[in-house]
Design a protein around this motif. Structure first.
Motif, PDB file in Angstrom:
ATOM      1  N   VAL A 254       4.358   1.218   3.099  1.00 46.55           N
ATOM      2  CA  VAL A 254       4.981   1.528   1.818  1.00 46.55           C
ATOM      3  C   VAL A 254       4.270   2.710   1.158  1.00 46.55           C
ATOM      4  CG1 VAL A 254       5.432   0.662  -0.509  1.00 46.55           C
ATOM      5  CG2 VAL A 254       5.861  -0.803   1.467  1.00 46.55           C
ATOM      6  N   GLU A 255       2.966   2.734   1.257  1.00 55.41           N
ATOM      7  CA  GLU A 255       2.194   3.829   0.664  1.00 55.41           C
ATOM      8  C   GLU A 255       2.591   5.180   1.267  1.00 55.41           C
ATOM      9  OE1 GLU A 255       0.241   3.830  -1.826  1.00 55.41           O
ATOM     10  OE2 GLU A 255      -0.693   1.868  -2.071  1.00 55.41           O
ATOM     11  N   THR A 256       2.874   5.191   2.566  1.00 57.21           N
ATOM     12  CA  THR A 256       3.211   6.449   3.241  1.00 57.21           C
ATOM     13  C   THR A 256       4.700   6.767   3.223  1.00 57.21           C
ATOM     14  OG1 THR A 256       3.394   5.336   5.395  1.00 57.21           O
ATOM     15  CG2 THR A 256       1.225   6.220   4.776  1.00 57.21           C
ATOM     16  N   GLY A 257       5.519   5.841   2.699  1.00 53.65           N
ATOM     17  CA  GLY A 257       6.950   6.078   2.638  1.00 53.65           C
ATOM     18  C   GLY A 257       7.713   5.668   3.878  1.00 53.65           C
ATOM     19  N   GLU A 258       7.033   5.042   4.863  1.00 54.79           N
ATOM     20  CA  GLU A 258       7.732   4.566   6.055  1.00 54.79           C
ATOM     21  C   GLU A 258       8.615   3.362   5.732  1.00 54.79           C
ATOM     22  OE1 GLU A 258       5.270   4.535   9.824  1.00 54.79           O
ATOM     23  OE2 GLU A 258       3.696   4.689   8.291  1.00 54.79           O
ATOM     24  N   ALA A 259       8.260   2.619   4.704  1.00 54.99           N
ATOM     25  CA  ALA A 259       9.049   1.476   4.256  1.00 54.99           C
ATOM     26  C   ALA A 259       9.116   1.520   2.734  1.00 54.99           C
ATOM     27  CB  ALA A 259       8.429   0.167   4.720  1.00 54.99           C
ATOM     28  N   GLN A 260      10.128   0.873   2.180  1.00 55.47           N
ATOM     29  CA  GLN A 260      10.307   0.867   0.726  1.00 55.47           C
ATOM     30  C   GLN A 260       9.929  -0.474   0.096  1.00 55.47           C
ATOM     31  OE1 GLN A 260      12.639   2.555   2.865  1.00 55.47           O
ATOM     32  NE2 GLN A 260      11.273   4.218   2.225  1.00 55.47           N
ATOM     33  N   ILE A 261       9.928  -1.549   0.909  1.00 59.58           N
ATOM     34  CA  ILE A 261       9.550  -2.875   0.419  1.00 59.58           C
ATOM     35  C   ILE A 261       8.691  -3.538   1.484  1.00 59.58           C
ATOM     36  CG2 ILE A 261      10.358  -5.148  -0.320  1.00 59.58           C
ATOM     37  CD1 ILE A 261      12.971  -3.887  -1.180  1.00 59.58           C
ATOM     38  N   ALA A 262       7.575  -4.133   1.075  1.00 57.30           N
ATOM     39  CA  ALA A 262       6.719  -4.888   1.987  1.00 57.30           C
ATOM     40  C   ALA A 262       6.465  -6.270   1.398  1.00 57.30           C
ATOM     41  CB  ALA A 262       5.396  -4.167   2.225  1.00 57.30           C
ATOM     42  N   LEU A 263       6.675  -7.300   2.200  1.00 56.08           N
ATOM     43  CA  LEU A 263       6.475  -8.680   1.758  1.00 56.08           C
ATOM     44  C   LEU A 263       5.097  -9.186   2.165  1.00 56.08           C
ATOM     45  CD1 LEU A 263       9.946 -10.283   2.589  1.00 56.08           C
ATOM     46  CD2 LEU A 263       9.270  -8.855   0.661  1.00 56.08           C
ATOM     47  N   SER A 264       4.657 -10.233   1.479  1.00 59.13           N
ATOM     48  CA  SER A 264       3.403 -10.939   1.802  1.00 59.13           C
ATOM     49  C   SER A 264       2.214  -9.990   1.849  1.00 59.13           C
ATOM     50  CB  SER A 264       3.550 -11.696   3.130  1.00 59.13           C
ATOM     51  OG  SER A 264       4.567 -12.656   3.055  1.00 59.13           O
ATOM     52  N   ILE A 265       1.962  -9.349   0.727  1.00 63.66           N
ATOM     53  CA  ILE A 265       0.853  -8.420   0.619  1.00 63.66           C
ATOM     54  C   ILE A 265      -0.417  -9.164   0.194  1.00 63.66           C
ATOM     55  CG2 ILE A 265       0.001  -6.408  -0.664  1.00 63.66           C
ATOM     56  CD1 ILE A 265       2.150  -5.858   1.444  1.00 63.66           C
ATOM     57  N   GLN A 266      -1.554  -8.734   0.711  1.00 60.46           N
ATOM     58  CA  GLN A 266      -2.826  -9.331   0.324  1.00 60.46           C
ATOM     59  C   GLN A 266      -3.353  -8.694  -0.964  1.00 60.46           C
ATOM     60  OE1 GLN A 266      -5.368  -8.843   3.708  1.00 60.46           O
ATOM     61  NE2 GLN A 266      -4.460 -10.551   4.822  1.00 60.46           N
ATOM     62  N   ALA A 267      -4.220  -9.439  -1.630  1.00 60.09           N
ATOM     63  CA  ALA A 267      -4.730  -8.981  -2.924  1.00 60.09           C
ATOM     64  C   ALA A 267      -5.455  -7.642  -2.819  1.00 60.09           C
ATOM     65  CB  ALA A 267      -5.673 -10.038  -3.497  1.00 60.09           C
ATOM     66  N   GLN A 268      -6.207  -7.453  -1.737  1.00 63.83           N
ATOM     67  CA  GLN A 268      -6.984  -6.217  -1.623  1.00 63.83           C
ATOM     68  C   GLN A 268      -6.110  -4.982  -1.398  1.00 63.83           C
ATOM     69  OE1 GLN A 268      -7.264  -8.848   0.415  1.00 63.83           O
ATOM     70  NE2 GLN A 268      -7.597  -8.259   2.556  1.00 63.83           N
ATOM     71  N   ASP A 269      -4.854  -5.184  -1.021  1.00 62.60           N
ATOM     72  CA  ASP A 269      -3.940  -4.061  -0.797  1.00 62.60           C
ATOM     73  C   ASP A 269      -3.033  -3.798  -1.993  1.00 62.60           C
ATOM     74  OD1 ASP A 269      -4.810  -3.566   1.870  1.00 62.60           O
ATOM     75  OD2 ASP A 269      -3.665  -5.311   2.527  1.00 62.60           O
ATOM     76  N   ALA A 270      -3.141  -4.630  -3.016  1.00 67.34           N
ATOM     77  CA  ALA A 270      -2.256  -4.496  -4.172  1.00 67.34           C
ATOM     78  C   ALA A 270      -2.604  -3.252  -4.981  1.00 67.34           C
ATOM     79  CB  ALA A 270      -2.360  -5.735  -5.051  1.00 67.34           C
ATOM     80  N   THR A 271      -1.578  -2.649  -5.544  1.00 64.38           N
ATOM     81  CA  THR A 271      -1.792  -1.524  -6.456  1.00 64.38           C
ATOM     82  C   THR A 271      -1.956  -2.066  -7.865  1.00 64.38           C
ATOM     83  OG1 THR A 271       0.594  -1.269  -6.809  1.00 64.38           O
ATOM     84  CG2 THR A 271      -0.400  -0.011  -5.008  1.00 64.38           C
ATOM     85  N   ASP A 272      -2.476  -1.231  -8.756  1.00 64.79           N
ATOM     86  CA  ASP A 272      -2.684  -1.678 -10.142  1.00 64.79           C
ATOM     87  C   ASP A 272      -1.575  -1.178 -11.061  1.00 64.79           C
ATOM     88  OD1 ASP A 272      -3.296   0.970 -10.183  1.00 64.79           O
ATOM     89  OD2 ASP A 272      -5.343   0.752 -10.930  1.00 64.79           O
ATOM     90  N   ASP A 273      -0.400  -0.915 -10.476  1.00 69.57           N
ATOM     91  CA  ASP A 273       0.745  -0.506 -11.286  1.00 69.57           C
ATOM     92  C   ASP A 273       1.930  -1.411 -10.956  1.00 69.57           C
ATOM     93  OD1 ASP A 273       1.665   0.340  -8.798  1.00 69.57           O
ATOM     94  OD2 ASP A 273       1.185   2.448  -9.159  1.00 69.57           O
ATOM     95  N   ASP A 274       3.118  -1.034 -11.442  1.00 72.43           N
ATOM     96  CA  ASP A 274       4.272  -1.913 -11.265  1.00 72.43           C
ATOM     97  C   ASP A 274       4.875  -1.846  -9.872  1.00 72.43           C
ATOM     98  OD1 ASP A 274       5.399   0.592 -11.372  1.00 72.43           O
ATOM     99  OD2 ASP A 274       6.612   0.223 -13.168  1.00 72.43           O
TER     100      ASP A 274
END
Length: 531
Positions: A254-274
């Motif tokens: 998602v960060e690189t734009g290869e996907a637009q939605i990613a499910l089941s993300i871990q806390a350490q990979d979360a962004t601090d925005d919406d």
């Protein structure tokens, strides 16, 4: 007069919706179809845009009667398939979907009026005969023996569905069932006319806003917008689902734009925005001991499991914002939830107490040193592998002999379900269980009764209470379920570990408001791409 069921009480969700507690029936007319969740905001003009959704687990069935597991529902439920009724994730009420309205005509008979002008993706008409066929097929009716639908457990007692005319469906229950419209929401409707024999569907045809294009086993599933959809057209045209088992990889895509939605993300990979969306879906991480085999035949050993696990330390340390210590099987919006149980009655971390119980069982002749397997899956929850290792270490510290067996979903499910092979070793199964319906009938009969397909416990008193609850309604129904839950927890037949908080990552320019059903179904019609 029509019957509508709704859940009451509860607490706010982190994002979108209200978690409801309790379950009562109120005799009011079913709401207008204009309130359905399929209605889209005014901004959702159609476009030629496409998105990629990256999943943690590959779906294992495209069949409309296999949409109960999240790995299947996340792709097809609400996208390819729809049901007659739907649980609103906002209000908790049962809403019309392919049914316009319904009413109970006698204790065991219900009449559903269906929406006019609905087409299947192949152009054929949706009608009462198609609805009846799907209801009968889901429960393994006479013409569909051997199908083994994964949704069959949502209709535990046989019902008979038949078309009165094209738009009128009659459903007759074999027992008094006050929540039938809720159960019907778990029957997804597919066009079965092309099925020449009773087999699983490989090329699904539904009524939803998206139609199936292709599936490449182990790689991807593709959907495209259905231009003949009866409701508002979704904005996004094409959807591709791919699977990446590593949460960090999903987030990176998602960060690189290869996907637009990613499910089941871990806390350490979360962004601090919406772009990181959080929600609760009443998903509880639990342990299920095999009570039929040693060392778990004695309830004291099972109770020791709960006392041995240091939830207060390992859950926040490993799961972070994605989990919180928990001691029950079901969340607070379900009518079997016991208020104040965690605070006043739970068997909390006390290793000395655990050792005492194990010693007492051993003194009475139970082979408490019998080795057992912790049966888990890599995808059981974000960082689940590390949490299971911590649990195993806690159990070893009180003297139990533990071995971890991590396996893929199909093999894991074989250990979950009855009949259990005689040669199967004793197991402590790790389960991530959700109940978004608000009613314990979607959990208890199959998980904690003697004949339940996923049950590893048999207690006649629990069975009696569950049976009485099934034909009761309102406060009485909830009271009976809570009593059954109290016995279950006292006997340590299910042991709660953590309430899960789920994370979804969105790409730049993607808007999606998560709700309590987002762990089970991501409706692409609810996703917006900014210009």
């Amino acid at each position: 007069m029509g019957l509508e069921y709704r859940r009451l009480g509860g607490e706010p969700q982190l994002q979108g919706g209200t978690m409801m507690r309790g379950f009562i029936s109120s005799m009011v007319t079913v709401a207008s179809v204009a309130t359905m969740m399929t209605a889209l905001p005014a901004w959702a003009a159609t476009s030629d845009k496409a998105i990629t959704v990256v999943l943690a687990v590959e779906l294992d069935s495209l069949d409309p009667c296999d949409t109960q597991p999240a790995q299947n529902a996340n792709v097809v439920r609400g996208n390819v398939f729809e049901s007659l009724t739907h649980v609103s994730p906002v209000s908790g009420k049962i809403e019309p979907l392919l049914a316009e309205s319904w009413k109970q005509t006698s204790d065991r008979e219900w009449e559903f009026k269906l929406k006019k002008g609905v087409k299947f993706h192949d152009g054929t008409d949706f009608n009462a005969a198609a609805a009846a066929a799907n209801i009968m097929r889901t429960q393994g009716g006479p013409n569909y023996a051997g199908i083994a639908c994964l949704n069959s457990g949502q209709i535990p007692d046989p019902v008979k569905a038949e078309a009165v005319d094209d738009l009128t469906l009659k459903v007759t229950t074999s027992v008094v069932d006050p929540i039938l419209p809720l159960r019907i929401s778990y029957v997804d409707i597919g066009d079965l006319a092309s099925q020449s024999k009773p087999a699983k569907v490989l090329n699904p045809v539904g009524t939803g806003p998206y139609k199936f294009v292709s599936r490449k086993q182990g790689d991807s599933v593709k959907l495209t917008r259905f231009d003949g959809y009866w409701g508002a057209a979704p904005q996004i045209k094409d959807v591709t689902y791919i699977v990446r088992k590593e949460a960090t990889v999903r987030a990176s895509m998602v960060e690189t734009g290869e996907a637009q939605i990613a499910l089941s993300i871990q806390a350490q990979d979360a962004t601090d925005d919406d772009r990181t969306v959080t929600f609760k879906d009443n998903r509880i991480f639990v342990m299920r001991p095999m009570t039929f085999k040693e060392p778990f035949k004695d309830p004291r050993v099972r109770q020791a499991l709960s006392y041995a696990v240091d939830r207060g330390t390992i859950v926040p340390a490993i799961l972070g914002v994605t989990g919180a210590p928990y001691y029950q099987m079901l969340g607070p919006q379900v009518n079997a939830y016991i208020p104040d149980y965690d605070e006043k009655l739970a068997m909390k971390y006390d290793p000395a107490k655990a050792k005492e119980l194990i010693a007492a069982a051993k003194a009475d002749g139970h082979p408490v040193d019998t080795p057992f397997d912790i049966v888990t899956r890599p995808d059981i929850l974000p960082d689940g592998g590390e949490l299971v290792q911590a649990i195993a270490q806690n159990l070893k510290e009180v003297g139990l002999k533990v071995n971890i067996r991590s396996m893929e979903n199909t093999a894991w499910r074989e250990f979950l379900r009855q009949p259990f092979p005689a040669e199967q070793p004793p197991t402590l199964q790790m389960i991530s269980h959700d109940n978004t319906s608000g009613d314990a009938s979607f959990s208890f009969p199959k998980y904690i009764t003697c004949k339940g397909i996923n049950s590893a416990i048999c207690n006649p008193e629990i069975d009696k209470l569950v049976a009485e609850a099934e034909v009761a309604s309102g406060d009485k129904r909830a009271e009976l379920y809570r009593k059954a839950a109290g016995i279950l927890y006292q006997q340590a037949g299910f042991i709660g570990i953590a309430e899960q908080i789920r994370l979804i990552m969105l790409g730049e320019g993607v808007e999606y408001k998560a709700n309590p059903l987002s762990g089970l179904e991501i409706k692409i019609a609810d996703v917006r791409l900014k210009d």
